[in-house]
Design an enzyme around this catalytic site. Structure first.
Site, short mmCIF file in Angstrom:
data_model
loop_
_atom_site.label_atom_id
_atom_site.label_comp_id
_atom_site.label_asym_id
_atom_site.label_seq_id
_atom_site.Cartn_x
_atom_site.Cartn_y
_atom_site.Cartn_z
N LYS A 145 -49.59 -66.69 44.27
CA LYS A 145 -49.08 -68.05 44.45
C LYS A 145 -49.02 -68.45 45.91
O LYS A 145 -49.17 -69.62 46.24
CB LYS A 145 -47.70 -68.20 43.78
CG LYS A 145 -47.79 -68.15 42.27
CD LYS A 145 -46.80 -69.02 41.56
CE LYS A 145 -47.16 -69.05 40.09
NZ LYS A 145 -46.21 -69.70 39.23
N LYS A 205 -56.62 -65.36 34.42
CA LYS A 205 -55.83 -65.73 33.24
C LYS A 205 -55.78 -67.26 33.07
O LYS A 205 -55.85 -67.99 34.07
CB LYS A 205 -54.42 -65.13 33.32
CG LYS A 205 -53.46 -65.83 34.22
CD LYS A 205 -51.99 -65.50 33.87
CE LYS A 205 -51.09 -66.41 34.67
NZ LYS A 205 -49.74 -66.53 34.23
N LYS A 265 -51.21 -72.71 33.22
CA LYS A 265 -50.91 -74.13 33.07
C LYS A 265 -51.06 -74.90 34.37
O LYS A 265 -51.19 -76.12 34.37
CB LYS A 265 -49.55 -74.34 32.42
CG LYS A 265 -48.35 -73.80 33.19
CD LYS A 265 -47.07 -74.28 32.51
CE LYS A 265 -46.16 -73.15 32.08
NZ LYS A 265 -45.47 -72.49 33.19
#
Ligand code: ATP
Ligand code: LTN
Length: 335
Positions: free
Chosen positions: A117, A199, A202
């Site tokens: 992130k 992966k 969202k």
């Protein structure tokens, strides 16, 4: 309130940080619904976690309630499970501080989600993003959860929560249940349709990479049709061919078939037919849930009522844990 509950306790959460995907559904929500009879279940909407990445306030408010509605629409029964928003129970942040003082900088530096992130949001590598796993440990340990059903991307965080629990128990006497991750092999990691080595997420900016739980049938089929595969054109659960492997896995999870059964069913057929079949099965699996979501989101009063009741139940447990922890670490409690 008397504690007569003897079943093991489950805790889990999803961040209301975007539109929930098929990965969230198969990796988390669908399993949560399956566990509700066997376990005492507590499910939280992790809105405090969501602001580790910048959120538009009005959107966050809406997404928080939508996430709750998706929990319910996935078949989790409010008579059986407890639901609440993380920010409604202040003990999460209280416990997080104490646990943070029992967590090492080096441990947090090793978390792969933090590394991912902070690469993705290089302009906003804030302290919350770094201490995110401490808050997650607080979520779990606050409720003395035995099991935490999540996708495999969260395994490292649960292991850290276990380490923190054991360290605290060792230093201050047994206080926390040491939780275990509950990860289903088949649905643990649903991959992106555009880059099947990553992966499905969202917050992926490419909307064609993810199937969203609220996508319309046409969009679902279109996205599966253009999913990245390879040139071998043989439907197989072959991990060296990640695109088709992922589609076989999705089809098998949605139909309850094994990968071998899926391979046999599509033997001799091309990718085109198979992709449409995956799309159809997925759209069918989501259509009932979508209708229920539409019904629930029209009734905010009902959703608020569920949250009020859930917050009360969660707060009761959370208060007990925090008061025990405060006493053990030596905070003066008064005469
Ligand atoms: P974000 O992209 O905002 O980080 P996310 O899509 O990874 O979000 P989370 O809120 O972090 O979703 O995860 C909620 C739950 O869904 C967790 O239990 C997580 O393990 C599970 N999950 C998320 N993505 C997948 C996936 N692709 N496959 C299986 N499980 C998943
Ligand atoms: N970090 C989790 C969401 C989450 C969670 C939790 C999951 C927050 N608190 C406690 C399990 C238990 C994620 O899926 N990204």
């Amino acid at each position: 309130m008397e504690q007569t509950e003897t079943r093991k306790r489950i805790f889990s959460a999803v961040q209301p940080s975007g539109n929930l995907t098929l990965g969230n559904y198969l990796g988390a929500l669908k399993n949560w619904a399956d566990l509700q009879d066997e376990f005492e279940c507590i499910y939280c909407v992790a809105d405090l976690h969501a602001i580790t990445v910048r959120q538009e306030p009005a959107e966050l408010r809406k997404k928080s309630l939508d996430t709750l509605a998706l929990y319910l629409a996935s078949g989790i029964d409010p008579q059986k499970a407890t639901f609440f928003l993380q920010s409604h129970v202040p003990e999460h942040t209280q416990l997080s501080w104490v646990l943070g003082c029992n967590t090492m900088f080096g441990e947090l530096s090793r978390m792969t989600q933090f590394k991912d992130k902070s690469q993705k949001h290089a302009d906003n590598i804030n302290a919350g993003l770094f201490t995110y796993p401490v808050l997650m440990a607080a979520d779990i340990l606050l409720y003395q959860a035995d099991l935490v059903p999540v996708g495999s991307d969260q395994k490292q965080h649960i292991e850290l929560a276990r380490d923190i629990a054991q360290r605290f128990n060792g230093a201050y006497s047994p206080t926390f249940t040491v939780p275990e991750a509950y990860i289903l092999k088949s649905s643990a990691r649903i991959m992106s349709l555009a880059e099947p080595e990553r992966k499905m997420s969202k917050s992926d900016p490419n909307v064609n990479a993810s199937i969203f739980m609220l996508d319309k049938k046409d969009d679902i089929i279109r996205k599966f049709k253009r999913a990245v595969t390879d040139s071998e054109a043989r439907v197989a659960a072959d991990p060296t061919r990640p695109g088709i492997y992922n589609l076989v896995n999705i089809y098998s999870c949605l139909t309850g078939k094994t990968s071998e059964e899926t391979e046999r069913e599509f033997e001799g057929k091309g990718y085109g037919d198979f992709k449409v079949a995956v799309g159809e099965v997925c759209a069918d699996a989501l259509s009932g849930l979508q209708a229920e979501f539409a019904r629930l989101t029209k009734d905010k009063g009902y959703l608020d009522g569920i949250l009020r009741e859930g917050t009360e139940k969660a707060s009761y447990i959370a208060r007990k844990t925090v008061s025990k922890v405060y006493r053990k670490v030596g905070f003066y409690q008064g005469k």
